[in-house]
Structures are given as structure tokens and as C-alpha cells.
Design a protein around this motif. Sequence first.
Motif, PDB file in Angstrom:
ATOM      1  N   ASP A  27      49.635 -47.875  90.068  1.00  0.00           N
ATOM      2  CA  ASP A  27      49.740 -49.350  90.548  1.00  0.00           C
ATOM      3  C   ASP A  27      49.871 -49.328  92.063  1.00  0.00           C
ATOM      4  O   ASP A  27      49.443 -50.213  92.682  1.00  0.00           O
ATOM      5  CB  ASP A  27      51.071 -49.854  89.861  1.00  0.00           C
ATOM      6  CG  ASP A  27      52.321 -48.987  89.881  1.00  0.00           C
ATOM      7  OD1 ASP A  27      52.184 -47.802  90.434  1.00  0.00           O
ATOM      8  OD2 ASP A  27      53.337 -49.408  89.830  1.00  0.00           O
ATOM      9  N   ASN A  28      50.387 -48.409  92.727  1.00  0.00           N
ATOM     10  CA  ASN A  28      50.397 -48.235  94.197  1.00  0.00           C
ATOM     11  C   ASN A  28      48.982 -48.288  94.873  1.00  0.00           C
ATOM     12  O   ASN A  28      48.779 -48.685  95.707  1.00  0.00           O
ATOM     13  CB  ASN A  28      51.338 -47.209  94.564  1.00  0.00           C
ATOM     14  CG  ASN A  28      52.772 -47.166  94.240  1.00  0.00           C
ATOM     15  OD1 ASN A  28      53.199 -48.601  94.387  1.00  0.00           O
ATOM     16  ND2 ASN A  28      53.670 -46.250  93.982  1.00  0.00           N
ATOM     17  N   THR A  46      54.805 -54.559  87.743  1.00  0.00           N
ATOM     18  CA  THR A  46      54.607 -54.317  89.257  1.00  0.00           C
ATOM     19  C   THR A  46      54.294 -55.628  89.925  1.00  0.00           C
ATOM     20  O   THR A  46      54.774 -56.154  91.152  1.00  0.00           O
ATOM     21  CB  THR A  46      53.701 -53.133  89.528  1.00  0.00           C
ATOM     22  OG1 THR A  46      54.235 -52.007  89.156  1.00  0.00           O
ATOM     23  CG2 THR A  46      53.481 -53.029  91.158  1.00  0.00           C
ATOM     24  N   ASN A  49      57.134 -58.005  90.173  1.00  0.00           N
ATOM     25  CA  ASN A  49      57.937 -57.750  91.279  1.00  0.00           C
ATOM     26  C   ASN A  49      57.424 -57.834  92.691  1.00  0.00           C
ATOM     27  O   ASN A  49      58.253 -58.528  93.597  1.00  0.00           O
ATOM     28  CB  ASN A  49      58.339 -56.361  91.098  1.00  0.00           C
ATOM     29  CG  ASN A  49      58.996 -56.184  89.605  1.00  0.00           C
ATOM     30  OD1 ASN A  49      59.518 -56.866  89.001  1.00  0.00           O
ATOM     31  ND2 ASN A  49      59.221 -54.687  89.589  1.00  0.00           N
ATOM     32  N   LYS A 100      58.489 -47.362  93.597  1.00  0.00           N
ATOM     33  CA  LYS A 100      58.136 -48.373  92.624  1.00  0.00           C
ATOM     34  C   LYS A 100      58.445 -49.602  93.224  1.00  0.00           C
ATOM     35  O   LYS A 100      59.588 -50.003  94.008  1.00  0.00           O
ATOM     36  CB  LYS A 100      58.860 -48.188  91.128  1.00  0.00           C
ATOM     37  CG  LYS A 100      58.531 -47.152  90.354  1.00  0.00           C
ATOM     38  CD  LYS A 100      57.180 -47.197  89.824  1.00  0.00           C
ATOM     39  CE  LYS A 100      56.864 -48.487  88.859  1.00  0.00           C
ATOM     40  NZ  LYS A 100      55.392 -48.250  88.337  1.00  0.00           N
TER      41      LYS A 100
END
Length: 220
Positions: A27-28, A46, A49, A100
Motif C-alpha cells: 500500500d505504501n 489505507t 485513513n 502504516k
Amino acid sequence: MGAFSGATEFFRMPLSQLARRYGYAEDNICILEGDLQKLREQFSETYDNLCSCTHQADQRSPLKYGQDLVASWLVEDVFLRVFWAAGLDASLDGADQGRKVLRNVKTSSSSDFSISCEGYRRKLELMNDYTGFWARSHKMHLRDNKYLKMQREKSLFLAVSMATREFALLDFAEEIPARLIPHHIPYGNKPAYELSLPSSLLHTATSAAIGQAVKARFHA
């Protein structure tokens, strides 16, 4: 210039490549590569957020904020290795040490690093300038209540000018004067503190010099 563009220029490689080398989650990687569609479809938590972090984003889009955030993590990971090379017992100490993206309500004001040497442990905050503003203006700005927090915790403050490859190490166990700016436009009109940064405080930034400067504060 933000952390993403500044770090890309400093490391001279795609940040997603460096993130993969450091074992960052997919995801990063999506954030660094600007793939919002994949992030939304495969990493919806993600994505949600990231969209919730309006306070931290200031005037940036969610993607721009996310890219700056993940880039800043990569820079922290590089400096963590600098501290280790100097023989310091250093660890990440922030709320995002798990790398995260957290919801706005879950963020905290924890320090970036916790460092110990010969039985003594101190907090250390890291801040980077990617534009050369500090060297030109001889001043820097700390957002929100970071200045008061470092006073309270007697933190070390490592300020690194990535553009000019210089650094300053301030010790908040000592008196560090500053001027309050009630509404700082670059920080979305939120409060900031202005610190003087004369040339005499700036030193050539090498891994060895930074590591030794931090280590020396445990013997001051």
C-alpha cells in the motif's frame, strides 16, 4: 518542495525502489507510485485513513500528503541506520513506526526516535529542509506545539538541510529561544514557532558527523 520531491532528488532514484529495498508494504508502494485506483480498490482502509488526515495535510491533496508522509518515513529509516553506525541504540518512536497510514484520530505527537547511549535514553526529533530555506534565511519554523513538546521532553532536535547538505543539532535540555507565529500561512494558518539558525550552527552533513554529534550530546 516537499518530502517526496526533495527525497527523490536527494536519493536520485524512484522512492518506490528504495521502499521495496527496505521492505515496505504494497500500500505504501502504491502511494509512492501515485496509484490511487489500486490503493482504493485493494487497500481501502489505507485509502480511507489517508483521506481522513486533513489536519496534517494542510493545503495538500490526500495523495500529495501521503507521498510526503511515506517519503519522510524512508528518510527516517536512513537516519536510523546512521545512528546505528555510530554505535547508538536507536529505535523509531513515533505513532507511525509500523509504517502504516493511520486515521487522523489515531495520530500522536510522539518523537521520531528514542536513542540511548551508556545507559541514558533521550528523545530525538528529525526535521528536513529540501529547499535551502534555512541556509538562506537563517531561520526555521516548527509546526503546532512541537517546540513546547521538545522543551518538555528535553529532546534532541536534528535539523538537516538536504538541499545544502548541512545539519544542526539543537539540545532542548538547554534554552532554545523562539518567536510564536499565531497564524503561519505555509502550515495552513496554524500556529508555528520561529527559531534562529545562524551559519555557526550549521555543519557539513555526513553520516559520520551526524552520528558523532548526536553521540556527543550524551557526554555534554
